[in-house]
Design a protein around this motif. Sequence first.
Motif, short mmCIF file in Angstrom:
data_model
loop_
_atom_site.label_atom_id
_atom_site.label_comp_id
_atom_site.label_asym_id
_atom_site.label_seq_id
_atom_site.Cartn_x
_atom_site.Cartn_y
_atom_site.Cartn_z
N ASP A 332 0.84 -1.20 0.00
CA ASP A 332 0.00 0.00 0.00
C ASP A 332 0.88 1.26 0.00
OD1 ASP A 332 -2.64 1.43 0.50
OD2 ASP A 332 -1.49 2.06 2.26
N ASP A 333 0.55 2.20 -0.89
CA ASP A 333 1.36 3.41 -1.03
C ASP A 333 1.42 4.23 0.26
OD1 ASP A 333 1.84 2.73 -3.63
OD2 ASP A 333 0.59 4.30 -4.53
N MET A 334 0.28 4.50 0.86
CA MET A 334 0.25 5.36 2.05
C MET A 334 0.95 4.68 3.23
SD MET A 334 -0.92 8.09 0.90
CE MET A 334 -1.00 9.03 2.44
N THR A 335 0.85 3.37 3.32
CA THR A 335 1.58 2.67 4.38
C THR A 335 3.08 2.84 4.20
OG1 THR A 335 -0.18 1.03 4.62
CG2 THR A 335 1.98 0.44 5.48
N ALA A 336 3.53 2.72 2.96
CA ALA A 336 4.96 2.91 2.68
C ALA A 336 5.40 4.32 3.05
CB ALA A 336 5.24 2.63 1.21
N LEU A 337 4.57 5.32 2.74
CA LEU A 337 4.91 6.70 3.07
C LEU A 337 4.92 6.92 4.59
CD1 LEU A 337 2.87 8.65 0.36
CD2 LEU A 337 5.34 8.29 0.43
N ARG A 338 3.94 6.33 5.28
CA ARG A 338 3.91 6.46 6.75
C ARG A 338 5.15 5.84 7.39
NH1 ARG A 338 -1.63 5.23 5.83
NH2 ARG A 338 -2.96 7.04 6.28
N MET A 339 5.51 4.65 6.91
CA MET A 339 6.67 3.97 7.47
C MET A 339 7.94 4.79 7.22
SD MET A 339 5.89 -0.04 6.61
CE MET A 339 7.45 -0.58 7.31
N THR A 340 8.07 5.34 6.02
CA THR A 340 9.24 6.14 5.70
C THR A 340 9.37 7.33 6.64
OG1 THR A 340 9.20 5.49 3.37
CG2 THR A 340 10.30 7.55 3.90
N LYS A 341 8.25 8.02 6.88
CA LYS A 341 8.27 9.20 7.76
C LYS A 341 8.59 8.79 9.19
CE LYS A 341 7.59 13.53 8.92
NZ LYS A 341 7.68 13.41 10.38
N GLU A 342 7.98 7.74 9.67
CA GLU A 342 8.23 7.30 11.05
C GLU A 342 9.68 6.86 11.24
OE1 GLU A 342 5.42 4.22 11.83
OE2 GLU A 342 3.68 5.54 11.58
N MET A 343 10.23 6.15 10.28
CA MET A 343 11.61 5.70 10.40
C MET A 343 12.58 6.87 10.31
SD MET A 343 11.74 1.99 8.48
CE MET A 343 10.99 2.53 6.95
N LEU A 344 12.25 7.87 9.51
CA LEU A 344 13.09 9.07 9.46
C LEU A 344 13.09 9.76 10.82
CD1 LEU A 344 14.88 10.87 7.74
CD2 LEU A 344 12.83 12.11 7.00
N ASP A 345 11.93 9.82 11.45
CA ASP A 345 11.85 10.41 12.80
C ASP A 345 12.70 9.62 13.79
OD1 ASP A 345 10.11 12.33 11.86
OD2 ASP A 345 8.30 11.30 12.54
N ASP A 346 12.85 8.31 13.54
CA ASP A 346 13.65 7.45 14.42
C ASP A 346 15.13 7.42 14.04
OD1 ASP A 346 11.45 6.77 15.96
OD2 ASP A 346 11.01 4.96 14.81
N GLY A 347 15.49 8.15 12.97
CA GLY A 347 16.90 8.25 12.61
C GLY A 347 17.36 7.35 11.48
N LEU A 348 16.41 6.85 10.67
CA LEU A 348 16.76 6.01 9.53
C LEU A 348 16.15 6.59 8.26
CD1 LEU A 348 17.99 3.34 8.37
CD2 LEU A 348 15.74 2.29 8.77
N TYR A 349 16.99 6.88 7.26
CA TYR A 349 16.47 7.37 5.99
C TYR A 349 16.40 6.22 4.99
CZ TYR A 349 15.96 9.65 1.53
OH TYR A 349 15.49 10.02 0.29
#
Length: 396
Positions: A332-349
Amino acid sequence: MITEAYRNTFAGVLDWVDLAKNNGLYSYEQPFDSAPLATSSLDGRMVTMLTTSNYLGLAGHPEIIAAMKAALDQYGPSACGARLNNGTTSLHLQLEQELAEWMGTESALLFSSGYMANLGAISALCDSDTVIITDQFNHMSILDGCRLAEGSVKIFAHNSMEKLEYVLKRQAGAAKKFVVVDGVYSMDGEIAPLDEIHSLTEQYGALLMVDEAHGVGVLGDTGCGAFEHLGARPDVVMGTFSKSLAGVGGFIAASADVIQFVRHSAHAYLFNASPPAVTIAGVLKALELLRAEPERQEKLWVNTAQFRAGLLNLGLEVMGSVTPVVPIHIGDDMTALRMTKEMLDDGLYVAAAIFPAVPKGSSRLRATVTAAMDDEDIDRALDILGSAAKRHGIIG
């Protein structure tokens, strides 16, 4: 004037962009403040880099920077002209000679980007008498080159030798047949069966071009790419400098006749500004380091095996990848976008690849492994990925 017809055209893209931005999920074009190493500076904090094509860890190498500074002092920031006019320096000719020697071809030709190399070579070599045969998952630069060319285009199912041979048989009467494929598929991490493809093109009298953008520096005993890894010999090899060679630009390597023809026929070469000498100097030094330090490629593959094994242990799907390009299936596109943003907040790009970059329903996190990473970087990436995947029900 922006009419209603234009607004309707824009809507398909602008709608999802607005949705992502309004929900705080738009994480593209992040403003990094340092070179793309194992960790990079972003908005004043360090993040682990899991999407960068700096495969050999050469970005920011002091010898490359020194070579570029010296070239800047001698040649300035730009030639202010096209290659056939005043845009050629001794560095351009030296790099073309070294690339041809490395690739085992008679000659090579530089372009301002890998995208332009594909666009220029394909459109120049494929006239109205040419049937262009291309894999369905080829990079967009190949597809755009096919669109620009005057030849007719036939698409075969991804990596299907049965379908490729079927098309070649059907086009037996064509005056010219041109097969073009990726060596490594940039969204899937798969390797094209170039040994089999080469055998078929030889059998049916087709010219073969291979895009080695993600193979250069990664595959093969000397880092030439997937064709070297599989023992194939394409007629035209295309490569980029913006990945393993930590620069900007692209090239094709081929026979002297092919290069001379493309040099005087490809619009993307004839009517484009020359890559600046400062960039060429950096690529020359990067190529020297690549060839002198094979341990970089060895470290890349150790890291790739460790990272892929960690993902599989977590229960994540890597979509058949066998290279440092490691897609992690989300769907799912939006799930992928949510995960990307959350992981960036946690220090992973790590970047999300969604439609239209990939087919609908096959969105993924597009991870890339580099030689710059150490065990701690890989473990940190796996921990953050695993946590995000559990939160979103990707794994149990």
